[in-house]
Design an enzyme around this catalytic site. Sequence first.
Site, PDB file in Angstrom:
ATOM      1  N   GLY A  71       0.814  -1.207   0.000  1.00 18.82           N
ATOM      2  CA  GLY A  71       0.000   0.000   0.000  1.00 18.82           C
ATOM      3  C   GLY A  71       0.849   1.257   0.000  1.00 18.82           C
ATOM      4  O   GLY A  71       0.533   2.248  -0.667  1.00 18.82           O
ATOM      5  N   ASN A 151      -7.917   4.032   9.037  1.00 25.02           N
ATOM      6  CA  ASN A 151      -7.339   2.875   9.716  1.00 25.02           C
ATOM      7  C   ASN A 151      -7.400   2.954  11.236  1.00 25.02           C
ATOM      8  O   ASN A 151      -7.304   1.947  11.919  1.00 25.02           O
ATOM      9  CB  ASN A 151      -5.891   2.675   9.266  1.00 25.02           C
ATOM     10  CG  ASN A 151      -5.091   3.954   9.254  1.00 25.02           C
ATOM     11  OD1 ASN A 151      -5.490   4.939   8.613  1.00 25.02           O
ATOM     12  ND2 ASN A 151      -3.983   3.985   9.959  1.00 25.02           N
ATOM     13  N   GLN A 179      -7.911   0.004   3.842  1.00 22.44           N
ATOM     14  CA  GLN A 179      -8.721  -0.515   4.955  1.00 22.44           C
ATOM     15  C   GLN A 179     -10.120  -0.955   4.516  1.00 22.44           C
ATOM     16  O   GLN A 179     -10.753  -1.744   5.208  1.00 22.44           O
ATOM     17  CB  GLN A 179      -8.836   0.535   6.065  1.00 22.44           C
ATOM     18  CG  GLN A 179      -7.549   0.760   6.834  1.00 22.44           C
ATOM     19  CD  GLN A 179      -7.142  -0.426   7.709  1.00 22.44           C
ATOM     20  OE1 GLN A 179      -7.961  -1.226   8.130  1.00 22.44           O
ATOM     21  NE2 GLN A 179      -5.852  -0.528   7.987  1.00 22.44           N
ATOM     22  N   SER A 199      -3.910  -3.095  -0.609  1.00 23.12           N
ATOM     23  CA  SER A 199      -2.785  -3.837  -0.052  1.00 23.12           C
ATOM     24  C   SER A 199      -3.231  -5.239   0.328  1.00 23.12           C
ATOM     25  O   SER A 199      -4.368  -5.448   0.755  1.00 23.12           O
ATOM     26  CB  SER A 199      -2.246  -3.097   1.178  1.00 23.12           C
ATOM     27  OG  SER A 199      -1.259  -3.872   1.819  1.00 23.12           O
ATOM     28  N   HIS A 201      -1.841  -7.523   2.684  1.00 28.16           N
ATOM     29  CA  HIS A 201      -1.749  -8.102   4.032  1.00 28.16           C
ATOM     30  C   HIS A 201      -2.833  -7.633   4.993  1.00 28.16           C
ATOM     31  O   HIS A 201      -2.909  -8.102   6.121  1.00 28.16           O
ATOM     32  CB  HIS A 201      -0.351  -7.884   4.635  1.00 28.16           C
ATOM     33  CG  HIS A 201      -0.055  -6.489   5.082  1.00 28.16           C
ATOM     34  ND1 HIS A 201      -0.096  -6.136   6.404  1.00 28.16           N
ATOM     35  CD2 HIS A 201       0.293  -5.379   4.411  1.00 28.16           C
ATOM     36  CE1 HIS A 201       0.235  -4.851   6.523  1.00 28.16           C
ATOM     37  NE2 HIS A 201       0.469  -4.374   5.316  1.00 28.16           N
ATOM     38  N   THR A 237      11.474  -7.544 -11.314  1.00 24.47           N
ATOM     39  CA  THR A 237      10.851  -8.870 -11.441  1.00 24.47           C
ATOM     40  C   THR A 237       9.708  -8.991 -10.437  1.00 24.47           C
ATOM     41  O   THR A 237       9.879  -8.699  -9.252  1.00 24.47           O
ATOM     42  CB  THR A 237      11.897  -9.980 -11.201  1.00 24.47           C
ATOM     43  OG1 THR A 237      12.930  -9.812 -12.167  1.00 24.47           O
ATOM     44  CG2 THR A 237      11.285 -11.365 -11.346  1.00 24.47           C
ATOM     45  N   CYS A 326       4.862   5.383  18.615  1.00 24.75           N
ATOM     46  CA  CYS A 326       6.169   5.613  19.212  1.00 24.75           C
ATOM     47  C   CYS A 326       7.149   5.975  18.111  1.00 24.75           C
ATOM     48  O   CYS A 326       7.639   5.134  17.389  1.00 24.75           O
ATOM     49  CB  CYS A 326       6.645   4.376  19.947  1.00 24.75           C
ATOM     50  SG  CYS A 326       8.104   4.684  20.923  1.00 24.75           S
TER      51      CYS A 326
HETATM   52  C1  PLP Z   1      -1.632  -0.371   6.113  1.00 23.40           C
HETATM   53  C2  PLP Z   1      -2.035   0.848   5.371  1.00 23.40           C
HETATM   54  C3  PLP Z   1      -1.223   1.385   4.352  1.00 23.40           C
HETATM   55  C4  PLP Z   1       0.136   0.813   4.025  1.00 23.40           C
HETATM   56  O1  PLP Z   1       0.053  -0.423   3.366  1.00 23.40           O
HETATM   57  P1  PLP Z   1       1.338  -1.397   3.390  1.00 23.40           P
HETATM   58  O2  PLP Z   1       0.950  -2.512   2.472  1.00 23.40           O
HETATM   59  O3  PLP Z   1       1.510  -1.831   4.810  1.00 23.40           O
HETATM   60  O4  PLP Z   1       2.495  -0.615   2.883  1.00 23.40           O
HETATM   61  C5  PLP Z   1      -1.672   2.495   3.674  1.00 23.40           C
HETATM   62  N1  PLP Z   1      -2.847   3.066   3.972  1.00 23.40           N
HETATM   63  C6  PLP Z   1      -3.660   2.583   4.928  1.00 23.40           C
HETATM   64  C7  PLP Z   1      -4.960   3.244   5.202  1.00 23.40           C
HETATM   65  C8  PLP Z   1      -3.277   1.467   5.669  1.00 23.40           C
HETATM   66  O5  PLP Z   1      -4.063   1.009   6.643  1.00 23.40           O
END
Ligand code: PLP
Length: 389
Positions: A71, A151, A179, A199, A201, A237, A326
């Site tokens: 993302g 998020n 999100q 994204s 994950h 790649t 943090c």
């Molecule tokens: C997690 C997140 C991202 C970043 O995505 P990654 O795949 O972890 O780099 C960007 N925007 C929002 C709103 C997210 O929650």
Amino acid sequence: MRRIYLDHSATTPVDPQVAELMMTYFLEYYGNPSSVHFFGRQVRKALEEARSQVASLINANPAEITFTSGGTEADNLAIQGAARARSKKGKHLITTAIEHHAVLDTMEFLAKNGYELTILPVDEEGIISVEELKKAIRPDTILISVMHANNEVGSIQPVEEIGKIAREKDILFHVDAVQSLGKLPIDVKAMNVDLLTVSSHKIYGPKGVGALYVRKGVKISPLVFGGSQERKLRSGTENAPGIIGFGKACELAGQRMEEENKELVRLRDKLMDGIISRIDKVKINGPLGDKRLPNNVNVSINFVEGESLLLSLDMLGIAASSGSACTSGSLDPSHVLLAMGLSHEVAHGSLRLSLGRHNTEEDIDYVLQELPKIVDRLREMSPLYHKAN
Ligand SMILES: *Cc1c(COP(=O)(O)O)cnc(C)c1O
């Protein structure tokens, strides 16, 4: 020890079906998708299948999907790429105060390098005003970037309305939908979106993979140059096992979304109601009902530190996150909560519990049983709490 994971907005476990499929592309079909031989062709086929699966979840055409390393890279590519491609047309950018840092920091970098930036405020629920957005638009505005769902507090923005305005004025519209993917219906055509970030994950796919939707006909500049992969927009790649896993995760999310959301909303509301009825001096952050992501709970608990809360919860096996980040050793309260008008103190006492596919009723009962005890104990130690009571 019992472990309860309530941090799905930070990341999710990989679905076993996704992991199993990926193994094949590590061990068996490990060719370079650009190679013409059997090994390459097998991977190319699966990669293009994944592109269709991602496209299908957001009503895009497969050719409009560019895979990235996540993302963050997709946000960077959208914003820097659009800013560079349109710099002769104008240099004014618009975003919101509650964006992810991948958007905000990219915008601020551009603002230090010849662009002008308007950051829109949000109301106490974490939602921008379309009227304010209209007023911020100038003749030299080239890009508007507004996230679909936040998020931290789960607030959902009126992206369809914004899209209409942007399209009328010929301004590029980017949406960070990391999100909302798999949790809210996304239709890039109905939303009038030009660029959209997703994204893997956050939807039970592997980490380190994402994609940018680039509407057909929209030109943006690449950030990474090299072997001309991804139609020259993102050389290198391809992370084939990751991309193929992401595709599978999108397919599963599409199949399960409706049913899963019903259960998430039920558990979310049970958790929020339970916290309010069991703990005094708490405040729900973000909107209620269908203006909120189905899996997000965010509460400020007065007279406790978010970090102490997290540590106590972790000792009981409950994984959550707080409204403080943090950074460089100091605890900064969340920019999102501050933008919503919370004081530093209240923002520091905030807790995010983000639910997912595997959470159960028993998980929620356990949190509702343990959290009030932790809060009591922490407040016992707080001189401020005693003074106020
Ligand atoms: C997690 C997140 C991202 C970043 O995505 P990654 O795949 O972890 O780099 C960007 N925007 C929002 C709103 C997210 O929650």
